[in-house]
Design a protein around this motif. Structure first.
Motif, PDB file in Angstrom:
ATOM      1  N   PHE A 107      -0.005  -4.988   0.570  1.00  0.00           N
ATOM      2  CA  PHE A 107      -0.474  -4.035   1.562  1.00  0.00           C
ATOM      3  C   PHE A 107       0.630  -3.792   2.567  1.00  0.00           C
ATOM      4  N   GLU A 108       0.562  -2.646   3.220  1.00  0.00           N
ATOM      5  CA  GLU A 108       1.517  -2.348   4.270  1.00  0.00           C
ATOM      6  C   GLU A 108       0.755  -1.937   5.514  1.00  0.00           C
ATOM      7  N   SER A 109       1.058  -2.599   6.626  1.00  0.00           N
ATOM      8  CA  SER A 109       0.402  -2.278   7.884  1.00  0.00           C
ATOM      9  C   SER A 109       0.860  -0.929   8.387  1.00  0.00           C
ATOM     10  N   TYR A 124      -1.595  -8.393   9.084  1.00  0.00           N
ATOM     11  CA  TYR A 124      -1.651  -6.936   8.896  1.00  0.00           C
ATOM     12  C   TYR A 124      -2.336  -6.292  10.093  1.00  0.00           C
ATOM     13  N   ILE A 170      -4.716  -1.015   7.771  1.00  0.00           N
ATOM     14  CA  ILE A 170      -4.212  -0.608   6.467  1.00  0.00           C
ATOM     15  C   ILE A 170      -4.968   0.647   6.074  1.00  0.00           C
ATOM     16  N   PHE A 177      -5.559   3.557   3.367  1.00  0.00           N
ATOM     17  CA  PHE A 177      -5.398   3.830   1.944  1.00  0.00           C
ATOM     18  C   PHE A 177      -5.361   5.336   1.735  1.00  0.00           C
ATOM     19  N   TYR A 192      -7.300   2.142  -4.765  1.00  0.00           N
ATOM     20  CA  TYR A 192      -7.861   1.032  -4.006  1.00  0.00           C
ATOM     21  C   TYR A 192      -9.357   1.231  -3.868  1.00  0.00           C
TER      22      TYR A 192
END
Length: 146
Positions: A2-4, A36, A39, A41, A48
Motif C-alpha cells: 500500500f502507499e499512503s 500508513y 490509502i 484506491f 482492491y
C-alpha cells in the motif's frame, strides 16, 4: 503493498488517543495507522476488493488522519456516523459506494451496508426512524487477516 496518500502525522499518538481505542485487539489497527496514512484506491480499477460472504465489494479509502475531513479522516467519519454504526465499533474504511468497514472491540472486521444497517427516517414510524439493523456481515476475524 500500500502507499499512503499523506505522511503519517508527527502527533500520531495524540490523534490515535482521540479515537478512544483501549482494547488489545486494536493493536494491529494502531500499528496500521502508524505506518500508513489514508490509502485511496483507484475508483476505476477494482483490483482492491474484499470478499464478504461471496460478494465482492470494492475498497475506496482506508481512513487515516486528513484535513479532508468529510471523506478521508478517521475521526471525522466516526463522528459523522456516530449512532449510525454499532456502538464501540470504529469505521476504518469506505467501500462499495457508501458502505463502511467497522472494527469491533473484539478485533473483528464487519461490513456496514448503508442500505441495510443504517437508521432510516420513515414518516410512518412514531419517532421517525426505523429500528437499526445491527446484524453486520463478518469480513475478517482480525485486521491482520483482512
Amino acid at each position: 503493498m500500500f502507499e499512503s496518500k499523506y505522511a503519517v502525522p508527527r502527533n500520531i499518538d495524540k490523534l490515535i488517543s482521540k479515537l478512544k481505542i483501549t482494547t488489545d485487539s486494536h493493536n494491529s489497527y494502531i500499528k496500521f495507522l502508524k505506518k500508513y496514512n489514508v490509502i485511496a484506491f483507484d475508483e476505476d480499477v477494482f483490483d482492491y476488493s474484499i470478499d464478504c460472504q461471496g460478494e465482492s465489494l470494492p475498497l475506496e479509502i482506508m481512513f487515516g488522519f486528513s484535513k479532508k475531513r468529510d471523506r478521508e479522516d478517521v475521526i471525522a467519519n466516526n463522528w459523522m456516523y456516530l449512532n449510525r454504526i454499532p456502538k464501540r465499533s470504529i469505521a476504518i474504511a469506505s467501500l462499495n459506494f457508501g458502505d463502511l468497514l467497522c472494527l469491533y472491540p473484539n478485533g473483528k472486521v464487519y461490513h456496514w451496508d448503508h442500505e441495510v444497517n443504517d437508521l432510516y427516517f420513515d414518516m410512518i414510524v412514531r419517532n421517525g426512524y426505523l429500528e437499526q439493523n445491527l446484524d453486520l456481515k463478518l469480513v475478517a476475524n482480525s485486521l491482520t487477516n483482512f
